[in-house]
Design a protein around this motif. Sequence first.
Motif, short mmCIF file in Angstrom:
data_model
loop_
_atom_site.label_atom_id
_atom_site.label_comp_id
_atom_site.label_asym_id
_atom_site.label_seq_id
_atom_site.Cartn_x
_atom_site.Cartn_y
_atom_site.Cartn_z
N LEU A 19 -49.34 41.38 -12.89
CA LEU A 19 -49.00 41.29 -14.30
C LEU A 19 -48.60 39.87 -14.68
O LEU A 19 -48.98 39.36 -15.74
N SER A 20 -47.87 39.20 -13.80
CA SER A 20 -47.45 37.83 -14.07
C SER A 20 -48.64 36.90 -14.22
O SER A 20 -48.69 36.07 -15.14
N THR A 21 -49.63 37.04 -13.34
CA THR A 21 -50.84 36.21 -13.42
C THR A 21 -51.60 36.50 -14.70
O THR A 21 -52.03 35.59 -15.41
N ALA A 22 -51.77 37.78 -15.01
CA ALA A 22 -52.53 38.16 -16.19
C ALA A 22 -51.84 37.69 -17.47
O ALA A 22 -52.51 37.25 -18.42
N ALA A 23 -50.51 37.78 -17.49
CA ALA A 23 -49.76 37.39 -18.69
C ALA A 23 -49.95 35.90 -18.99
O ALA A 23 -50.03 35.50 -20.16
N LYS A 24 -50.06 35.09 -17.95
CA LYS A 24 -50.29 33.66 -18.16
C LYS A 24 -51.66 33.42 -18.80
O LYS A 24 -51.83 32.51 -19.60
N ALA A 25 -52.63 34.26 -18.44
CA ALA A 25 -53.99 34.08 -18.97
C ALA A 25 -54.09 34.41 -20.45
O ALA A 25 -54.97 33.90 -21.14
N VAL A 26 -53.21 35.27 -20.96
CA VAL A 26 -53.26 35.62 -22.39
C VAL A 26 -52.03 35.13 -23.13
O VAL A 26 -51.73 35.60 -24.22
N ALA A 27 -51.31 34.19 -22.54
CA ALA A 27 -50.10 33.67 -23.17
C ALA A 27 -50.39 33.16 -24.58
O ALA A 27 -51.39 32.49 -24.81
N GLY A 28 -49.53 33.51 -25.51
CA GLY A 28 -49.70 33.10 -26.89
C GLY A 28 -50.44 34.12 -27.74
O GLY A 28 -50.52 33.95 -28.96
N SER A 29 -50.97 35.16 -27.12
CA SER A 29 -51.65 36.21 -27.87
C SER A 29 -50.69 37.39 -28.06
O SER A 29 -49.69 37.51 -27.35
N PRO A 30 -51.00 38.30 -29.00
CA PRO A 30 -50.11 39.44 -29.24
C PRO A 30 -50.37 40.62 -28.31
O PRO A 30 -49.82 41.70 -28.54
N ILE A 31 -51.13 40.43 -27.27
CA ILE A 31 -51.53 41.54 -26.40
C ILE A 31 -50.36 42.04 -25.56
O ILE A 31 -49.64 41.25 -24.95
N ALA A 32 -50.19 43.36 -25.51
CA ALA A 32 -49.26 43.99 -24.58
C ALA A 32 -50.03 44.39 -23.33
O ALA A 32 -51.03 45.10 -23.41
N LEU A 33 -49.59 43.88 -22.19
CA LEU A 33 -50.30 44.08 -20.93
C LEU A 33 -49.59 45.07 -20.03
O LEU A 33 -48.37 45.15 -20.02
N ASP A 34 -50.39 45.81 -19.25
CA ASP A 34 -49.82 46.51 -18.11
C ASP A 34 -50.85 46.54 -16.99
O ASP A 34 -52.05 46.35 -17.21
N VAL A 35 -50.36 46.71 -15.78
CA VAL A 35 -51.20 46.74 -14.58
C VAL A 35 -50.93 48.04 -13.84
O VAL A 35 -49.76 48.42 -13.66
N VAL A 36 -52.01 48.72 -13.45
CA VAL A 36 -51.87 49.94 -12.65
C VAL A 36 -52.70 49.77 -11.37
O VAL A 36 -53.83 49.28 -11.42
N VAL A 37 -52.10 50.16 -10.26
CA VAL A 37 -52.74 50.02 -8.95
C VAL A 37 -53.01 51.41 -8.38
O VAL A 37 -52.12 52.28 -8.39
N PHE A 38 -54.25 51.61 -7.90
CA PHE A 38 -54.64 52.91 -7.35
C PHE A 38 -55.11 52.75 -5.91
O PHE A 38 -55.64 51.70 -5.53
N ASP A 39 -54.90 53.79 -5.11
CA ASP A 39 -55.44 53.77 -3.75
C ASP A 39 -56.90 54.22 -3.78
O ASP A 39 -57.47 54.48 -4.85
N ARG A 40 -57.49 54.33 -2.60
CA ARG A 40 -58.92 54.64 -2.55
C ARG A 40 -59.25 56.04 -3.01
O ARG A 40 -60.40 56.36 -3.31
N GLN A 41 -58.24 56.89 -3.09
CA GLN A 41 -58.44 58.26 -3.58
C GLN A 41 -58.16 58.37 -5.08
O GLN A 41 -58.24 59.46 -5.65
N GLY A 42 -57.82 57.25 -5.71
CA GLY A 42 -57.53 57.25 -7.14
C GLY A 42 -56.12 57.67 -7.49
O GLY A 42 -55.83 57.96 -8.65
N GLN A 43 -55.22 57.67 -6.49
CA GLN A 43 -53.81 58.00 -6.76
C GLN A 43 -53.05 56.77 -7.20
O GLN A 43 -53.22 55.68 -6.63
N LEU A 44 -52.22 56.92 -8.23
CA LEU A 44 -51.42 55.82 -8.73
C LEU A 44 -50.37 55.44 -7.70
O LEU A 44 -49.55 56.25 -7.30
N VAL A 45 -50.39 54.14 -7.27
CA VAL A 45 -49.43 53.69 -6.25
C VAL A 45 -48.63 52.49 -6.73
O VAL A 45 -47.76 52.00 -5.98
N GLY A 46 -48.87 52.02 -7.93
CA GLY A 46 -48.10 50.89 -8.44
C GLY A 46 -48.33 50.68 -9.91
O GLY A 46 -49.42 50.95 -10.43
N ARG A 47 -47.28 50.24 -10.59
CA ARG A 47 -47.39 50.09 -12.05
C ARG A 47 -46.40 49.04 -12.52
O ARG A 47 -45.28 48.96 -12.01
#
Length: 382
Positions: free
Chosen positions: A352-380
């Motif tokens: 999220l920190s890296t992505a936020a730098k890429a859109v800095a100055g824009s009004p975009i609300a960002l979030d990052v979701v991480v999934f394992d190989r089975q599609g289970q949510l393992v990070g947010r």
Amino acid sequence: MTDADTGGIDGVVSDNQHPAATPDQDGIPAGPLRRGWTTGCCAAAAAKAAFAALLTGEFPDPVEIPLPRGGRAGFTLAETQLRDGAASAGIVKDAGDDPDVTHGALVIATIRPLPAGSGLRFKAGAGVGTVTRPGLALLPGEPAINPVPRAMIAAALAEVSGGVLDLEIEIAIPGGEKLAERTLNGRLGILGGLSVLGTTGIVIPYSCSAWIHSIHRGIDVARASGLTHVAGSTGSTSEAAVKALYGLPDPALLEMGDFVGGMLKYLKAHPVDRVTIAGGIGKMAKLGQGLLDLHSKRGSVDLDHLARLAVAAGGSPVLAERIRTANVAAEAFALATAEGIDLGKAIAGAALSTAAKAVAGSPIALDVVVFDRQGQLVGRAG
């Protein structure tokens, strides 16, 4: 994805200069790569040959056309047909060494005269799609023959007759409807077949520009459809998972692959309210390291970085050392999970920190979701 074309060439080109290259360990041909021709370039050449036959009764073969950025290209005709009131010519597309879905496809142009004052009218033949959603360069209802190919066709026809042209130009790609299933056309609202694409006429092998172009068009369609939340995914597993997580419609899903930077840069200039980045453990770990191109050729997972994240999340020095000597990111994640450390959350936060730098100055609300190989949510995060 089709028509990865960038750059330009000078002079007259009839054939690519290099033989087919041998694939390397990543499946990409090694050595000099053959350039190819876009569907738009083939359509323009076929249209010129058909128009010449309509006027003279003879098909020029080979047929030569101007390229948008200078230079010319020559093509051999694969099929011709002249009948009362119409002429058709077909050219087999050669995409060079690029893994273009339309490589080897037959591109057919049929020319028919129209009443005076009609101008040029484009028609989708078999295998060419129709635009059904707003946000693209063409209005809904138009045949999916993009503006630059249309201009290329007009320029090629003008070389046959410099006067006012009143013609119907039908472009067909037999089998194109089936080939289109392997592209993003359906998601973009292009139904019934392929798009006739190309901005220079030339396909640069493995340039990735077609993929990034498709991401941008996906953003355009989502915005024009009034969507306020889009999600870019690194692959099919994370895409299905994020779609289910947020109940997103297909037009909100961006198949960004490795090109998170290309997606975010365009979103910064063309924002939506909310953007979710979804991916597997390894890809999101690389984003957290600061990489905006997640391809293996751009960098690998930094296990030292993961070890530091684990320690910051409360992991022991022993865990950190085991992560540093892990084989892959998935193993590092499993080691952290076994010790009760939420490494997925830490990976998501760094990404999220890296992505936020890429859109800095824009009004975009960002979030990052991480999934394992089975599609289970393992990070947010976010």
